[in-house]
Structure formats: structure tokens, C-alpha cells
Design a protein around this motif. Sequence first.
Motif, PDB file in Angstrom:
ATOM      1  N   VAL A   2       0.857  -1.183   0.000  1.00  0.00           N
ATOM      2  CA  VAL A   2       0.000   0.000   0.000  1.00  0.00           C
ATOM      3  C   VAL A   2       0.894   1.234   0.000  1.00  0.00           C
ATOM      4  O   VAL A   2       1.666   1.440   0.935  1.00  0.00           O
ATOM      5  N   LYS A   3       0.807   2.012  -1.063  1.00  0.00           N
ATOM      6  CA  LYS A   3       1.535   3.297  -1.132  1.00  0.00           C
ATOM      7  C   LYS A   3       3.010   3.213  -0.738  1.00  0.00           C
ATOM      8  O   LYS A   3       3.475   4.004   0.103  1.00  0.00           O
ATOM      9  N   GLY A   4       3.724   2.250  -1.272  1.00  0.00           N
ATOM     10  CA  GLY A   4       5.156   2.146  -0.984  1.00  0.00           C
ATOM     11  C   GLY A   4       5.480   1.369   0.282  1.00  0.00           C
ATOM     12  O   GLY A   4       6.637   1.079   0.569  1.00  0.00           O
ATOM     13  N   LEU A   5       4.435   1.034   1.054  1.00  0.00           N
ATOM     14  CA  LEU A   5       4.640   0.202   2.242  1.00  0.00           C
ATOM     15  C   LEU A   5       4.406  -1.242   1.813  1.00  0.00           C
ATOM     16  O   LEU A   5       3.376  -1.572   1.223  1.00  0.00           O
ATOM     17  N   SER A   6       5.400  -2.098   2.073  1.00  0.00           N
ATOM     18  CA  SER A   6       5.307  -3.464   1.599  1.00  0.00           C
ATOM     19  C   SER A   6       5.514  -4.447   2.748  1.00  0.00           C
ATOM     20  O   SER A   6       6.399  -4.267   3.590  1.00  0.00           O
ATOM     21  N   ARG A  30     -12.587   8.459  15.442  1.00  0.00           N
ATOM     22  CA  ARG A  30     -13.114   8.828  16.754  1.00  0.00           C
ATOM     23  C   ARG A  30     -14.341   8.036  17.175  1.00  0.00           C
ATOM     24  O   ARG A  30     -15.304   7.936  16.429  1.00  0.00           O
ATOM     25  N   GLY A  31     -14.274   7.473  18.349  1.00  0.00           N
ATOM     26  CA  GLY A  31     -15.416   6.747  18.902  1.00  0.00           C
ATOM     27  C   GLY A  31     -15.676   5.395  18.257  1.00  0.00           C
ATOM     28  O   GLY A  31     -16.585   4.681  18.657  1.00  0.00           O
ATOM     29  N   THR A  32     -14.875   5.022  17.244  1.00  0.00           N
ATOM     30  CA  THR A  32     -15.151   3.773  16.542  1.00  0.00           C
ATOM     31  C   THR A  32     -13.975   2.818  16.584  1.00  0.00           C
ATOM     32  O   THR A  32     -14.090   1.666  17.009  1.00  0.00           O
ATOM     33  N   GLY A  33     -12.822   3.281  16.126  1.00  0.00           N
ATOM     34  CA  GLY A  33     -11.665   2.394  16.113  1.00  0.00           C
ATOM     35  C   GLY A  33     -10.571   2.919  15.196  1.00  0.00           C
ATOM     36  O   GLY A  33     -10.284   4.105  15.210  1.00  0.00           O
ATOM     37  N   TYR A  34     -10.018   2.016  14.401  1.00  0.00           N
ATOM     38  CA  TYR A  34      -8.902   2.382  13.529  1.00  0.00           C
ATOM     39  C   TYR A  34      -9.125   1.861  12.122  1.00  0.00           C
ATOM     40  O   TYR A  34      -9.836   0.883  11.913  1.00  0.00           O
ATOM     41  N   ARG A  35      -8.439   2.499  11.186  1.00  0.00           N
ATOM     42  CA  ARG A  35      -8.442   1.972   9.827  1.00  0.00           C
ATOM     43  C   ARG A  35      -7.122   2.324   9.148  1.00  0.00           C
ATOM     44  O   ARG A  35      -6.424   3.265   9.546  1.00  0.00           O
ATOM     45  N   LEU A  36      -6.801   1.528   8.130  1.00  0.00           N
ATOM     46  CA  LEU A  36      -5.676   1.858   7.274  1.00  0.00           C
ATOM     47  C   LEU A  36      -6.272   2.450   6.010  1.00  0.00           C
ATOM     48  O   LEU A  36      -7.134   1.846   5.378  1.00  0.00           O
ATOM     49  N   SER A  37      -5.834   3.657   5.708  1.00  0.00           N
ATOM     50  CA  SER A  37      -6.379   4.304   4.512  1.00  0.00           C
ATOM     51  C   SER A  37      -5.266   4.926   3.700  1.00  0.00           C
ATOM     52  O   SER A  37      -4.387   5.596   4.217  1.00  0.00           O
ATOM     53  N   ALA A  38      -5.316   4.674   2.384  1.00  0.00           N
ATOM     54  CA  ALA A  38      -4.330   5.255   1.479  1.00  0.00           C
ATOM     55  C   ALA A  38      -4.918   6.480   0.794  1.00  0.00           C
ATOM     56  O   ALA A  38      -4.318   7.054  -0.100  1.00  0.00           O
ATOM     57  N   LEU A  39      -6.141   6.865   1.192  1.00  0.00           N
ATOM     58  CA  LEU A  39      -6.807   7.986   0.522  1.00  0.00           C
ATOM     59  C   LEU A  39      -6.380   9.330   1.118  1.00  0.00           C
ATOM     60  O   LEU A  39      -6.044   9.402   2.280  1.00  0.00           O
TER      61      LEU A  39
END
Length: 228
Positions: free
Chosen positions: A134-138, A219-228
Motif C-alpha cells: 500500500v503506497k510504498g509500504l510493503s 473517533r469513537g469507533t476504532g482504527y483503519r488503514l487508509s491510502a486515501l
Amino acid sequence: MPANILLVEDEPAIQELIAFNLQQAGHHVLRADSAEAGMNLVKSALPDLILLDWMLPGMSGIEFSKKLRADERTRQVPVIMLTARSEESDKIIGLETGADDYITKPFSPRELQARIKAVLRRRAPQITDDVVEVKGLSLDPATHRVSGNGAPLDLGPTEFRLLHFFMTHPERVHSRAQLLDHVWGDHVFVEERTVDVHIRRLRSALESTGHDALIQTVRGTGYRLSAL
Ligand code: CA
């Protein structure tokens, strides 16, 4: 790609043969000769995949599959139905009960392997050995290496699993409880704030290449990985 596979098959010779083939392929196999016994095994630990015979004494494979799909805890476990029947209508009934795939006996070990791999790739990409990027992270699950724009990054084992899960399920928000289930394992009693500690460690491991910005707090929900 070793997976924990629950095999539910009442025919001893067939159970033996399938278990042998799965073990040869590197999988860990739990066996049950009835749906009821299979259900008990699922209660103590969630398998990565269930191979489920259609015709079983007592509860049928179809009923078992329906129960798995009706329960929040087991809903996501991939199921491949094993059957001696091959009529088209049966296939449809099998898939309507929530099975991910269907394999008709007799089948070759190679065919079974291919089906398992395809279902796991689709339903549980975090346990496959495919390199994710993802975006240069491998991240390479086979060698346990992570790099950012080609530079090696040093991650602890929990941070590695956490990142692998995020990268194979991008753009979706995961609650702390969901992350605990998927990354730490089902039935593991860890406090939710443990997740925050490891998210912090993960971000700091990714900081040198700026990839920490991929891990977002919702906030109030959790975490996500986003490349946007
Ligand atoms: Ca049977």
C-alpha cells in the motif's frame, strides 16, 4: 500458508485421507465425525476454515453451516462443503446456506488444495503468504519483512500481525474488539486499551518513512488503514 482447518467428516477412511493430505500441505487439522462434535471444537477455538461433509449422522452439514452463519462469532469462518451429490440444485442449496465453495467427492488432493487456497485468499487474506503493498509500504508474510519505499522497517510480532490485518482489509474501520478477535485471536482476554498501545508502537515503527499516516484513528469507533 498453514491454516487451522476443522474437518467434519463421518466416514473414517475419507476423514483419514483428507486429514493426511491437509497435513502434507502443512495445515493443522482438527477432526470431528459429527456436526455436534464439530460445534464443540468451534466453541473452544475458531478455525481458519471448515471442511464440512453434507451427509452426517444427526445434524446435517447444511444445518451446521446455517448455525455458523447465524452466529455473530462464527459468521465469517469460511466453509467448504464436501459432498457425494453433484446435482445443480444441491449446489444452489449448499451455497444458499452460506458455504463459500463446494467440492464433489471423489476429488483429488490437488483440487482440494486449490479450492482451500482460493477460499482463504478471498475470505481470509491475512493468513495467506501473498505480499501486500500500500503506497510504498510493503509487507511480506513469508519472510516476515516490512519495508517503506524500499527501506527495511523493524516491527514487533504483534505490530506485524496488526499491520498485515490492516493492509489486507484497507479502508474499513475496525473496532478495538474486532482487532482483538482478528489479530490477537478469538477467546483471548486482553483489555481493549492494549490495542491502543500496539497501534502507538506500530505508528512509531512506520514513522521514519511517513507511513504512520496510513493508520488513522476514527473517533469513537476504532482504527483503519487508509491510502486515501
Ligand atoms: Ca458423510
